[in-house]
Design a protein around this motif. Sequence first.
Motif, PDB file in Angstrom:
ATOM      1  N   THR A  49       4.432  14.444   6.952  1.00 24.99           N
ATOM      2  CA  THR A  49       4.009  15.075   8.203  1.00 24.99           C
ATOM      3  C   THR A  49       4.791  14.493   9.374  1.00 24.99           C
ATOM      4  O   THR A  49       4.765  13.285   9.590  1.00 24.99           O
ATOM      5  N   MET A 109       0.852  -1.211   0.000  1.00 24.10           N
ATOM      6  CA  MET A 109       0.000   0.000   0.000  1.00 24.10           C
ATOM      7  C   MET A 109       0.880   1.250   0.000  1.00 24.10           C
ATOM      8  O   MET A 109       1.792   1.368   0.814  1.00 24.10           O
ATOM      9  N   GLN A 110       0.571   2.164  -0.920  1.00 21.57           N
ATOM     10  CA  GLN A 110       1.316   3.411  -1.000  1.00 21.57           C
ATOM     11  C   GLN A 110       0.508   4.508  -0.304  1.00 21.57           C
ATOM     12  O   GLN A 110      -0.636   4.739  -0.658  1.00 21.57           O
ATOM     13  N   TYR A 111       1.114   5.151   0.690  1.00 22.04           N
ATOM     14  CA  TYR A 111       0.395   6.194   1.421  1.00 22.04           C
ATOM     15  C   TYR A 111       0.552   7.545   0.729  1.00 22.04           C
ATOM     16  O   TYR A 111       1.359   7.697  -0.182  1.00 22.04           O
ATOM     17  N   SER A 112      -0.241   8.512   1.170  1.00 23.52           N
ATOM     18  CA  SER A 112      -0.222   9.818   0.512  1.00 23.52           C
ATOM     19  C   SER A 112       1.069  10.572   0.835  1.00 23.52           C
ATOM     20  O   SER A 112       1.667  10.403   1.895  1.00 23.52           O
ATOM     21  N   ASP A 113       1.487  11.413  -0.098  1.00 23.72           N
ATOM     22  CA  ASP A 113       2.682  12.229   0.141  1.00 23.72           C
ATOM     23  C   ASP A 113       2.507  13.075   1.389  1.00 23.72           C
ATOM     24  O   ASP A 113       3.420  13.263   2.173  1.00 23.72           O
ATOM     25  N   ARG A 114       1.280  13.612   1.545  1.00 20.62           N
ATOM     26  CA  ARG A 114       1.080  14.547   2.664  1.00 20.62           C
ATOM     27  C   ARG A 114       1.328  13.887   4.010  1.00 20.62           C
ATOM     28  O   ARG A 114       1.887  14.501   4.905  1.00 20.62           O
ATOM     29  N   ILE A 115       0.931  12.606   4.152  1.00 19.62           N
ATOM     30  CA  ILE A 115       1.134  11.973   5.459  1.00 19.62           C
ATOM     31  C   ILE A 115       2.580  11.514   5.619  1.00 19.62           C
ATOM     32  O   ILE A 115       3.135  11.560   6.718  1.00 19.62           O
ATOM     33  N   LEU A 116       3.205  11.119   4.521  1.00 18.59           N
ATOM     34  CA  LEU A 116       4.604  10.690   4.621  1.00 18.59           C
ATOM     35  C   LEU A 116       5.500  11.874   4.987  1.00 18.59           C
ATOM     36  O   LEU A 116       6.566  11.694   5.575  1.00 18.59           O
TER      37      LEU A 116
END
Lengths: 389, 389
Positions: A10, A1-8
């Motif tokens: 933060t 699963m690839q997470y969103s840039d914004r959370i990576l």
Amino acid sequence: MQYSDRILNTPSSFIRNILKVTEANDVISFAGGLPNPISFPLEDMHTSIDRAMKQHGAKLFQYASTQGYLPLRQYIADKYNRRYSLQIDPDDILLTTGSQQALELLAKVLINKGDGIIIEEPGYLGAIQAFTLAEPTFYPVTLEHDGLNLEQLEQALQQPNVKFIYTVPNFQNPTGLTYSLEKRQQVYDLIARHDVILVEDDPYGELRFEGEHLPYIGAGKMENSVLLGSFSKIVTPGMRLGFIITKNKELLQHIETAKQATDLHTNVFSQYVIADYLLNNDLTQHIQKIKDLYKMQSDTMLQAMTTHFPTHVSYTKPEGGMFIWATMNNGRSALDVFEKAMEQKVAFVPGNPFYVNSGDNNINTMRLNYTNSTPEIIEEGIKRLASIL
Amino acid sequence: MQYSDRILNTPSSFIRNILKVTEANDVISFAGGLPNPISFPLEDMHTSIDRAMKQHGAKLFQYASTQGYLPLRQYIADKYNRRYSLQIDPDDILLTTGSQQALELLAKVLINKGDGIIIEEPGYLGAIQAFTLAEPTFYPVTLEHDGLNLEQLEQALQQPNVKFIYTVPNFQNPTGLTYSLEKRQQVYDLIARHDVILVEDDPYGELRFEGEHLPYIGAGKMENSVLLGSFSKIVTPGMRLGFIITKNKELLQHIETAKQATDLHTNVFSQYVIADYLLNNDLTQHIQKIKDLYKMQSDTMLQAMTTHFPTHVSYTKPEGGMFIWATMNNGRSALDVFEKAMEQKVAFVPGNPFYVNSGDNNINTMRLNYTNSTPEIIEEGIKRLASIL
């Protein structure tokens, strides 16, 4: 699963990450940022709960409007008009799930990826986190003893797509610094020439235990002013109740839509209870007790620092709020000192997470909280800390 | 001032926008989606407030952990393990500011601009709003009488960067439909072959007043399962308390960081009080009362529709929850009928906002809520509505 840039991108809270070590029973901790629980008006809140439940019954438990409970917005408007000579009405106010949510909503409705946010350096960690979710470009401006560095601010304002400036004008977190009257005027003059929103986040403003109250930088003077307030430091943080004040109707409308999509509305039980508490108690008297307490604690810590700290350490002298900011002028890094301090069972927050580019190991600052320790503990903790500086 | 793309694209709630007309005193409204306030356990909640305050004092009013109050997470874990044969522990749970926040957090940590979300069509409006803030591409899949259309689902799963599938398997909002056991298995088989998260949003699941309880589609069977729950429909919505259950540790860690940046933590007073309420009352008995009430109201509305509606109108027969979904098969548009209905002082929600591309004027569906009217009002409202169909 690839997470969103914004959370990576933060940062998780450095402060919360060190809680496990700093909150051990045998550690003296100046690392927190909590109000002193002895300042919570437990009995009066209980009375308000009983009265609000009797008076409003099921309404305290039902879904409610996104903007928030009108009598509470009316109270806030009346208070700010009376106290700060603003001219606002309840429709200029939206109640939020703590003022942390206000920060997140502001970035949400204003920032496209890459848009600019001007932020104090060092700045409030919670704001850095909230804003990062909207993937902005940060333009940090050095916070000096009397407020933002004007040259840096002028330069930052030239950057493309700068949407807002985030400030904490009173007893700033983490530094405890307060903008001077002159600097407030200068910042206002600079900003007024740009199409940019000025956010004044003022959770501690009423906790002034020294000096004179100063007017806001932009609130009451410019349409693009946003003033944030909170009941966390003067009534209770656990009920998560903050508010946004702005005369910019379009902005507030967008914030309301964002709030609705985010959590529908703020806890309505808490809104009724806090409204009842505010309308039926002498808040000024309650706040005076908190101020007396915090002044005593601040004085104790400053006195201990004067006595025990080596002369190469300088520090702020807060006129209110909850924090002292210390700077080591002998080349030591705060992270290094933090490790040594933990060996001595005393904790603080190294300055690093308060800088937007916190990877810098040369940061030589530390945040010290004084609101949650007895005078004896403050004295002992500062002595321990001094021994390794 | 230029606002963010995400907020300019987020629909404000059609339902909230029509509140002013639908909530006039002389209007019979089937437009809302509120639990019946006579179902709120006011006295027992008051007892829990008194007890929790006596037992925990200032802790109810202080800042707290982002993940949420452990005894409440323990209660949820125990209940879901016992009732649904899941194998979760408190660390698989995060408490949210209502399950609306869970939706927003999920999109926040999973969606980069343009990434795919598969959503039921028609689907829950609050989810469409929350997800839109993350600027996804929606892949709507038709919701049939027994669940998602499998061919469309298979096609949607082929689309690039699909991150999650959003479902409401029990008594869906807006349709009142429930996935059949067979369809649950088929959806599971399809999804299990893809690297995609299955979100099962289940706010109404315990309000089953007919038929047999069915197992979840993915919860308890796959690592990429996310199960959402809420206390809004069984205890109180005003306290904004929902929860996320997932065994995917990495996902939950990201959600916790996002939650912290969004509102620090959920209202802690409410967490303690609801935990006390749940641990000291017979929730099954309380829910039975709500189910009896809603079944009576649902039966009344269905009976009135059978009696008064023309035969070209078909409608769902919910086995639980709060809504009936009607379809006009004579070419009339729901928006057109809505205007005529308001002249007759009876309100419903036209189907439009529940479709991702709601600009379509040919939508011929309507959502009818039965939980907030007496039998007499239901009978009268349906009669009025029938007169213009």
